[in-house]
Design an enzyme around this catalytic site. Structure first.
Site, PDB file in Angstrom:
ATOM      1  N   ARG A  45       0.800  -1.197   0.000  1.00  0.00           N
ATOM      2  CA  ARG A  45       0.000   0.000   0.000  1.00  0.00           C
ATOM      3  C   ARG A  45       0.847   1.268   0.000  1.00  0.00           C
ATOM      4  O   ARG A  45       0.373   2.338  -0.342  1.00  0.00           O
ATOM      5  CB  ARG A  45      -0.884   0.007   1.268  1.00  0.00           C
ATOM      6  CG  ARG A  45      -1.975  -1.037   1.212  1.00  0.00           C
ATOM      7  CD  ARG A  45      -2.754  -1.048   2.520  1.00  0.00           C
ATOM      8  NE  ARG A  45      -2.285  -2.166   3.341  1.00  0.00           N
ATOM      9  CZ  ARG A  45      -2.799  -2.429   4.547  1.00  0.00           C
ATOM     10  NH1 ARG A  45      -3.733  -1.634   5.068  1.00  0.00           N
ATOM     11  NH2 ARG A  45      -2.387  -3.455   5.237  1.00  0.00           N
ATOM     12  N   GLU A 101       7.683   2.114  -6.218  1.00  0.00           N
ATOM     13  CA  GLU A 101       7.824   1.593  -4.854  1.00  0.00           C
ATOM     14  C   GLU A 101       8.064   2.781  -3.914  1.00  0.00           C
ATOM     15  O   GLU A 101       8.690   3.776  -4.310  1.00  0.00           O
ATOM     16  CB  GLU A 101       9.008   0.615  -4.866  1.00  0.00           C
ATOM     17  CG  GLU A 101       9.422   0.012  -3.562  1.00  0.00           C
ATOM     18  CD  GLU A 101       8.400  -0.882  -2.889  1.00  0.00           C
ATOM     19  OE1 GLU A 101       7.335  -0.346  -2.543  1.00  0.00           O
ATOM     20  OE2 GLU A 101       8.679  -2.072  -2.681  1.00  0.00           O
ATOM     21  N   ASP A 102       7.565   2.695  -2.697  1.00  0.00           N
ATOM     22  CA  ASP A 102       7.817   3.799  -1.756  1.00  0.00           C
ATOM     23  C   ASP A 102       9.212   3.714  -1.158  1.00  0.00           C
ATOM     24  O   ASP A 102       9.925   4.708  -1.066  1.00  0.00           O
ATOM     25  CB  ASP A 102       6.744   3.847  -0.651  1.00  0.00           C
ATOM     26  CG  ASP A 102       6.563   2.515   0.040  1.00  0.00           C
ATOM     27  OD1 ASP A 102       6.878   1.476  -0.561  1.00  0.00           O
ATOM     28  OD2 ASP A 102       6.110   2.494   1.195  1.00  0.00           O
ATOM     29  N   ASP A 105      14.122  -1.517   1.030  1.00  0.00           N
ATOM     30  CA  ASP A 105      14.806  -1.779   2.295  1.00  0.00           C
ATOM     31  C   ASP A 105      15.710  -3.002   2.071  1.00  0.00           C
ATOM     32  O   ASP A 105      16.804  -2.864   1.518  1.00  0.00           O
ATOM     33  CB  ASP A 105      13.702  -2.019   3.346  1.00  0.00           C
ATOM     34  CG  ASP A 105      14.211  -2.055   4.762  1.00  0.00           C
ATOM     35  OD1 ASP A 105      15.237  -2.698   5.011  1.00  0.00           O
ATOM     36  OD2 ASP A 105      13.591  -1.453   5.649  1.00  0.00           O
ATOM     37  N   LYS A 133      17.207   2.616   1.114  1.00  0.00           N
ATOM     38  CA  LYS A 133      18.061   2.397   2.298  1.00  0.00           C
ATOM     39  C   LYS A 133      19.103   1.368   1.916  1.00  0.00           C
ATOM     40  O   LYS A 133      18.951   0.179   2.231  1.00  0.00           O
ATOM     41  CB  LYS A 133      17.212   1.793   3.430  1.00  0.00           C
ATOM     42  CG  LYS A 133      16.524   2.743   4.347  1.00  0.00           C
ATOM     43  CD  LYS A 133      15.988   1.910   5.512  1.00  0.00           C
ATOM     44  CE  LYS A 133      14.978   2.650   6.313  1.00  0.00           C
ATOM     45  NZ  LYS A 133      14.385   1.811   7.356  1.00  0.00           N
ATOM     46  N   PHE A 154      13.873   4.781  10.973  1.00  0.00           N
ATOM     47  CA  PHE A 154      12.491   4.291  10.959  1.00  0.00           C
ATOM     48  C   PHE A 154      11.628   5.426  10.417  1.00  0.00           C
ATOM     49  O   PHE A 154      11.361   6.392  11.124  1.00  0.00           O
ATOM     50  CB  PHE A 154      12.135   3.928  12.394  1.00  0.00           C
ATOM     51  CG  PHE A 154      10.816   3.241  12.555  1.00  0.00           C
ATOM     52  CD1 PHE A 154       9.881   3.170  11.534  1.00  0.00           C
ATOM     53  CD2 PHE A 154      10.511   2.626  13.764  1.00  0.00           C
ATOM     54  CE1 PHE A 154       8.680   2.543  11.700  1.00  0.00           C
ATOM     55  CE2 PHE A 154       9.300   1.993  13.945  1.00  0.00           C
ATOM     56  CZ  PHE A 154       8.382   1.954  12.910  1.00  0.00           C
ATOM     57  N   VAL A 155      11.253   5.343   9.145  1.00  0.00           N
ATOM     58  CA  VAL A 155      10.556   6.461   8.516  1.00  0.00           C
ATOM     59  C   VAL A 155       9.062   6.193   8.351  1.00  0.00           C
ATOM     60  O   VAL A 155       8.637   5.043   8.213  1.00  0.00           O
ATOM     61  CB  VAL A 155      11.175   6.831   7.143  1.00  0.00           C
ATOM     62  CG1 VAL A 155      12.538   7.464   7.317  1.00  0.00           C
ATOM     63  CG2 VAL A 155      11.243   5.631   6.216  1.00  0.00           C
ATOM     64  N   ASP A 161       3.757   3.674   6.631  1.00  0.00           N
ATOM     65  CA  ASP A 161       3.080   3.556   7.934  1.00  0.00           C
ATOM     66  C   ASP A 161       3.993   3.114   9.066  1.00  0.00           C
ATOM     67  O   ASP A 161       5.060   2.554   8.841  1.00  0.00           O
ATOM     68  CB  ASP A 161       1.954   2.532   7.833  1.00  0.00           C
ATOM     69  CG  ASP A 161       2.506   1.105   7.733  1.00  0.00           C
ATOM     70  OD1 ASP A 161       3.303   0.839   6.823  1.00  0.00           O
ATOM     71  OD2 ASP A 161       2.155   0.268   8.590  1.00  0.00           O
ATOM     72  N   ARG A 167       0.307   7.205   7.513  1.00  0.00           N
ATOM     73  CA  ARG A 167       0.477   7.205   6.052  1.00  0.00           C
ATOM     74  C   ARG A 167       0.084   8.555   5.456  1.00  0.00           C
ATOM     75  O   ARG A 167       0.515   8.920   4.374  1.00  0.00           O
ATOM     76  CB  ARG A 167      -0.391   6.119   5.406  1.00  0.00           C
ATOM     77  CG  ARG A 167       0.054   4.691   5.693  1.00  0.00           C
ATOM     78  CD  ARG A 167      -0.691   3.728   4.769  1.00  0.00           C
ATOM     79  NE  ARG A 167      -0.626   2.343   5.201  1.00  0.00           N
ATOM     80  CZ  ARG A 167       0.316   1.471   4.854  1.00  0.00           C
ATOM     81  NH1 ARG A 167       1.296   1.834   4.064  1.00  0.00           N
ATOM     82  NH2 ARG A 167       0.284   0.229   5.278  1.00  0.00           N
TER      83      ARG A 167
END
Ligand code: PRP
Length: 179
Positions: A45, A101-102, A105, A133, A154-155, A161, A167
């Site tokens: 999401r 993609e957001d 990781d 990252k 930790f974003v 979210d 979000r």
């Protein structure tokens, strides 16, 4: 609801994100200049805010589609499996495709989705991630376009979210736990 109290410090402002999306959109528009249609695929999401802003800056004929993947760890973590919870509506064989993609990781999600979509024989498949990252990478994958490279923080916000919250923040923030 997260149990530990926390505050969110701004890491990347809404204005900075918007300016970077303008730059990226110019590059993407140039790359796909002349295409009949670009299928822009958002990974649900987390990418829903980014894809919404990105597509409005693209000067191209586009179709929007979504795919949802979920990953779960096994005992070793390094062989994490990714399941497709929602697949594309469109057939992409012979099409130009941009995966949005957001955040990348470990890279397991993006590398799995690339492999899956490549097996469907698109004409061109490119990828973009708002955040990268690299220090967390386990699967060897690199998006073609990156908005911002960030440290292992930790974003949240701008689609991302923390336990399904935050979000809707218009900026990228960093979670800081408070005593
Ligand atoms: C997050 C994020 C990426 C993925 C990146 O999704 O949106 O899709 O993890 O992690 P990776 O590079 O380690 O695979 P998440 O599974 O939290 O779902 P969401 O997008 O619904 O928040």
């Amino acid at each position: 609801m997260p149990k530990r109290p926390y505050v969110i410090d701004e890491l990347i402002s809404a204005k900075t994100i918007a300016a970077r999306i303008e730059e990226l959109s110019r590059d993407i528009t140039a790359e796909f200049h002349g295409t009949d249609k670009l299928v822009v695929v958002g990974l649900l999401r987390g990418s829903f805010v980014f894809i919404a802003d990105l597509v409005r800056e693209l000067d191209l004929p586009i179709e929007v589609d979504f795919i949802e993947a979920s990953s779960y760890g096994d005992s070793t973590e390094s062989s994490r499996e990714v399941r497709i919870l929602k697949d594309l509506r469109s057939a992409i064989e012979g099409m130009d495709v941009l995966v949005v993609e957001d955040i990348v990781d470990t890279g397991f999600t993006l590398s799995h989705v690339i492999k899956l979509l490549k097996s469907r024989k698109p004409a061109r498949l490119r990828t973009i991630a708002l955040l990268d990252k690299p220090s967390r990478r386990e699967a060897p994958v690199q998006a073609d376009w990156i908005g911002f490279e960030i440290p292992d923080e930790f974003v949240v916000g701008y689609g991302i979210d923390f336990a399904q919250r935050n979000r809707n923040l218009p900026f990228i923030g960093k979670v800081r736990f408070t005593p």
